[in-house]
Write a protein that holds these residues in place. Structure first.
Motif, PDB file in Angstrom:
ATOM      1  N   ALA A 190      -6.390  40.769 -26.841  1.00 21.41           N
ATOM      2  CA  ALA A 190      -5.993  39.390 -27.115  1.00 21.41           C
ATOM      3  C   ALA A 190      -7.215  38.487 -27.189  1.00 21.41           C
ATOM      4  CB  ALA A 190      -5.050  38.909 -26.023  1.00 21.41           C
ATOM      5  N   PRO A 191      -7.358  37.714 -28.267  1.00 23.00           N
ATOM      6  CA  PRO A 191      -8.483  36.781 -28.347  1.00 23.00           C
ATOM      7  C   PRO A 191      -8.300  35.618 -27.367  1.00 23.00           C
ATOM      8  CG  PRO A 191      -7.151  36.679 -30.359  1.00 23.00           C
ATOM      9  CD  PRO A 191      -6.549  37.724 -29.480  1.00 23.00           C
ATOM     10  N   ASP A 192      -9.375  35.282 -26.686  1.00 19.45           N
ATOM     11  CA  ASP A 192      -9.345  34.182 -25.730  1.00 19.45           C
ATOM     12  C   ASP A 192      -9.123  32.866 -26.465  1.00 19.45           C
ATOM     13  OD1 ASP A 192      -9.415  32.973 -23.257  1.00 19.45           O
ATOM     14  OD2 ASP A 192     -11.567  33.232 -22.943  1.00 19.45           O
ATOM     15  N   PHE A 193      -8.615  31.883 -25.771  1.00 14.02           N
ATOM     16  CA  PHE A 193      -8.437  30.558 -26.357  1.00 14.02           C
ATOM     17  C   PHE A 193      -8.478  29.499 -25.266  1.00 14.02           C
ATOM     18  CE2 PHE A 193      -4.067  32.080 -25.553  1.00 14.02           C
ATOM     19  CZ  PHE A 193      -3.543  31.044 -24.789  1.00 14.02           C
ATOM     20  N   THR A 194      -8.770  28.295 -25.682  1.00 12.35           N
ATOM     21  CA  THR A 194      -8.641  27.110 -24.836  1.00 12.35           C
ATOM     22  C   THR A 194      -7.811  26.097 -25.618  1.00 12.35           C
ATOM     23  OG1 THR A 194     -10.780  27.493 -23.768  1.00 12.35           O
ATOM     24  CG2 THR A 194      -9.860  25.255 -23.626  1.00 12.35           C
ATOM     25  N   LEU A 195      -6.715  25.672 -25.026  1.00  8.86           N
ATOM     26  CA  LEU A 195      -5.823  24.690 -25.632  1.00  8.86           C
ATOM     27  C   LEU A 195      -5.467  23.640 -24.594  1.00  8.86           C
ATOM     28  CD1 LEU A 195      -3.283  26.998 -27.547  1.00  8.86           C
ATOM     29  CD2 LEU A 195      -5.096  25.597 -28.565  1.00  8.86           C
ATOM     30  N   GLY A 196      -5.041  22.480 -25.081  1.00 12.37           N
ATOM     31  CA  GLY A 196      -4.612  21.417 -24.189  1.00 12.37           C
ATOM     32  C   GLY A 196      -3.111  21.356 -24.069  1.00 12.37           C
ATOM     33  N   ASP A 197      -2.659  20.812 -22.940  1.00 10.38           N
ATOM     34  CA  ASP A 197      -1.236  20.535 -22.788  1.00 10.38           C
ATOM     35  C   ASP A 197      -0.966  19.148 -23.393  1.00 10.38           C
ATOM     36  OD1 ASP A 197      -2.026  18.618 -20.894  1.00 10.38           O
ATOM     37  OD2 ASP A 197      -1.113  19.655 -19.195  1.00 10.38           O
ATOM     38  N   PRO A 198       0.268  18.683 -23.411  1.00 14.32           N
ATOM     39  CA  PRO A 198       0.552  17.382 -24.025  1.00 14.32           C
ATOM     40  C   PRO A 198      -0.188  16.206 -23.384  1.00 14.32           C
ATOM     41  CG  PRO A 198       2.566  18.632 -23.865  1.00 14.32           C
ATOM     42  CD  PRO A 198       1.510  19.402 -23.109  1.00 14.32           C
ATOM     43  N   GLU A 199      -0.659  16.379 -22.160  1.00  8.95           N
ATOM     44  CA  GLU A 199      -1.416  15.322 -21.490  1.00  8.95           C
ATOM     45  C   GLU A 199      -2.917  15.453 -21.723  1.00  8.95           C
ATOM     46  OE1 GLU A 199      -0.146  15.440 -17.420  1.00  8.95           O
ATOM     47  OE2 GLU A 199       1.738  14.442 -17.880  1.00  8.95           O
ATOM     48  N   GLY A 200      -3.329  16.490 -22.462  1.00  7.11           N
ATOM     49  CA  GLY A 200      -4.740  16.659 -22.790  1.00  7.11           C
ATOM     50  C   GLY A 200      -5.541  17.507 -21.820  1.00  7.11           C
ATOM     51  N   ARG A 201      -4.901  18.068 -20.790  1.00  7.26           N
ATOM     52  CA  ARG A 201      -5.616  18.966 -19.863  1.00  7.26           C
ATOM     53  C   ARG A 201      -5.846  20.297 -20.554  1.00  7.26           C
ATOM     54  NH1 ARG A 201      -1.336  17.363 -15.476  1.00  7.26           N
ATOM     55  NH2 ARG A 201      -0.175  18.561 -17.002  1.00  7.26           N
ATOM     56  N   ALA A 202      -7.064  20.812 -20.446  1.00 13.09           N
ATOM     57  CA  ALA A 202      -7.433  22.066 -21.116  1.00 13.09           C
ATOM     58  C   ALA A 202      -7.123  23.277 -20.229  1.00 13.09           C
ATOM     59  CB  ALA A 202      -8.910  22.053 -21.476  1.00 13.09           C
ATOM     60  N   PHE A 203      -6.633  24.334 -20.884  1.00  9.06           N
ATOM     61  CA  PHE A 203      -6.329  25.595 -20.218  1.00  9.06           C
ATOM     62  C   PHE A 203      -6.960  26.714 -21.031  1.00  9.06           C
ATOM     63  CE2 PHE A 203      -3.128  22.635 -18.952  1.00  9.06           C
ATOM     64  CZ  PHE A 203      -2.839  22.948 -17.627  1.00  9.06           C
ATOM     65  N   THR A 204      -7.659  27.612 -20.347  1.00 13.85           N
ATOM     66  CA  THR A 204      -8.316  28.744 -20.996  1.00 13.85           C
ATOM     67  C   THR A 204      -7.599  30.023 -20.610  1.00 13.85           C
ATOM     68  OG1 THR A 204     -10.419  27.580 -21.024  1.00 13.85           O
ATOM     69  CG2 THR A 204     -10.507  29.981 -21.255  1.00 13.85           C
ATOM     70  N   MET A 205      -7.187  30.791 -21.611  1.00 13.18           N
ATOM     71  CA  MET A 205      -6.413  32.002 -21.380  1.00 13.18           C
ATOM     72  C   MET A 205      -7.088  32.923 -20.378  1.00 13.18           C
ATOM     73  SD  MET A 205      -5.637  35.304 -23.682  1.00 13.18           S
ATOM     74  CE  MET A 205      -7.062  36.062 -22.961  1.00 13.18           C
ATOM     75  N   SER A 206      -8.381  33.202 -20.547  1.00  7.50           N
ATOM     76  CA  SER A 206      -9.067  34.172 -19.691  1.00  7.50           C
ATOM     77  C   SER A 206      -9.061  33.757 -18.222  1.00  7.50           C
ATOM     78  CB  SER A 206     -10.499  34.405 -20.178  1.00  7.50           C
ATOM     79  OG  SER A 206     -11.216  33.188 -20.224  1.00  7.50           O
ATOM     80  N   GLU A 207      -8.921  32.465 -17.949  1.00  6.76           N
ATOM     81  CA  GLU A 207      -8.844  32.010 -16.564  1.00  6.76           C
ATOM     82  C   GLU A 207      -7.491  32.313 -15.934  1.00  6.76           C
ATOM     83  OE1 GLU A 207      -9.989  27.882 -16.577  1.00  6.76           O
ATOM     84  OE2 GLU A 207     -12.008  28.368 -17.307  1.00  6.76           O
ATOM     85  N   TYR A 208      -6.484  32.584 -16.752  1.00  7.29           N
ATOM     86  CA  TYR A 208      -5.153  32.919 -16.258  1.00  7.29           C
ATOM     87  C   TYR A 208      -4.895  34.421 -16.262  1.00  7.29           C
ATOM     88  CZ  TYR A 208      -3.818  28.108 -15.843  1.00  7.29           C
ATOM     89  OH  TYR A 208      -3.745  26.807 -15.421  1.00  7.29           O
ATOM     90  N   LEU A 209      -5.809  35.166 -16.852  1.00  8.66           N
ATOM     91  CA  LEU A 209      -5.673  36.619 -16.921  1.00  8.66           C
ATOM     92  C   LEU A 209      -6.173  37.206 -15.603  1.00  8.66           C
ATOM     93  CD1 LEU A 209      -5.013  39.085 -18.710  1.00  8.66           C
ATOM     94  CD2 LEU A 209      -7.394  39.034 -19.466  1.00  8.66           C
ATOM     95  N   GLY A 210      -5.242  37.431 -14.690  1.00  5.09           N
ATOM     96  CA  GLY A 210      -5.596  37.936 -13.376  1.00  5.09           C
ATOM     97  C   GLY A 210      -5.439  39.434 -13.281  1.00  5.09           C
ATOM     98  N   GLU A 211      -5.582  39.943 -12.083  1.00  5.15           N
ATOM     99  CA  GLU A 211      -5.513  41.393 -11.858  1.00  5.15           C
ATOM    100  C   GLU A 211      -4.125  41.967 -12.111  1.00  5.15           C
ATOM    101  OE1 GLU A 211      -4.771  41.659  -7.065  1.00  5.15           O
ATOM    102  OE2 GLU A 211      -6.827  41.386  -7.751  1.00  5.15           O
ATOM    103  N   LYS A 212      -3.113  41.106 -12.201  1.00  2.27           N
ATOM    104  CA  LYS A 212      -1.749  41.569 -12.474  1.00  2.27           C
ATOM    105  C   LYS A 212      -1.320  41.295 -13.907  1.00  2.27           C
ATOM    106  CE  LYS A 212      -0.104  41.415  -7.770  1.00  2.27           C
ATOM    107  NZ  LYS A 212       0.998  41.001  -6.896  1.00  2.27           N
ATOM    108  N   GLY A 213      -2.226  40.759 -14.727  1.00  2.83           N
ATOM    109  CA  GLY A 213      -1.901  40.534 -16.132  1.00  2.83           C
ATOM    110  C   GLY A 213      -1.473  39.111 -16.419  1.00  2.83           C
ATOM    111  N   LEU A 214      -1.015  38.914 -17.653  1.00  5.07           N
ATOM    112  CA  LEU A 214      -0.668  37.590 -18.144  1.00  5.07           C
ATOM    113  C   LEU A 214       0.393  37.699 -19.231  1.00  5.07           C
ATOM    114  CD1 LEU A 214      -1.327  34.477 -18.479  1.00  5.07           C
ATOM    115  CD2 LEU A 214      -3.028  35.200 -20.175  1.00  5.07           C
TER     116      LEU A 214
END
Length: 185
Positions: free
Chosen positions: A14-38
């Motif tokens: 899966a290609p990593d990405f950084t996207l914002g929520d409707p309030e403009g806070r940024a979230f990066t996929m790789s930061e949510y990819l933990g030892e149990k998956g995503l």
């Protein structure tokens, strides 16, 4: 247009990405990819398939989150052409559904295209290495909110968390086509 998701391409990175929520806070996929998956879910507000499963998805995502499995949602529709999918409505829809996971705006549709998302809902279950292990449906209830359902997505993500491998048998998700900019949908 009703579409089914393709068969799972086991191990696709899966290609990593950084996207914002409707309030403009940024979230990066790789930061949510933990030892149990995503779990990455492509969703929208207007699709009757997403609307029909919204509460069940909240329940199942809460189960995954409580077990340490990450969950992110991406809205890739051209919301200029489908106004109900605009970020302001995304926030309200997520709150009404009880979603605890980030619901992110793919403004330029680059994430949806890079991931090969085809419909809403479209579920991608990744292992800890970011390899695709699940591309199936939420459950066997489809549009029926029946309490007697098999939680296929939860079961698959639990298996991925334990073993790093998804189930070999998967039923495709089905839903509305992603509304691509300039697609003439």
């Amino acid at each position: 247009m009703l579409l089914d998701t393709p068969i799972c391409n086991f191990g696709w990175k899966a290609p990593d990405f950084t996207l914002g929520d409707p309030e403009g806070r940024a979230f990066t996929m790789s930061e949510y990819l933990g030892e149990k998956g995503l779990l990455v879910a492509f969703l929208c507000n207007h699709c009757p398939y997403v609307q029909a499963i919204a509460d069940r998805l909240a329940e199942d995502a809460n189960t995954l989150l409580d077990e340490g499995i990450g969950v992110l949602a991406v809205m890739s529709n051209d919301y200029h052409a489908v106004p109900i999918d605009r970020p302001a409505y995304m926030q309200r829809f997520a709150a009404e559904a009880g979603w605890r996971f980030p619901y992110l705006v793919d403004e330029h549709q680059t994430v949806g295209q890079a991931w090969g998302a085809v419909c809403t809902p479209d579920f991608f279950g990744l292992n800890a290495d970011g390899g695709l292990q699940y591309r199936g449906r939420l459950d066997n209830a489809r549009l029926d909110a029946s309490a007697d359902r098999t939680r296929e997505l939860v079961d698959a993500m639990r298996q991925i968390a334990r073993t790093g491998q998804g189930p070999k048998q998967q039923m495709p998700s089905m839903g509305c086509s992603i509304k691509w900019r300039n697609s003439g949908f």
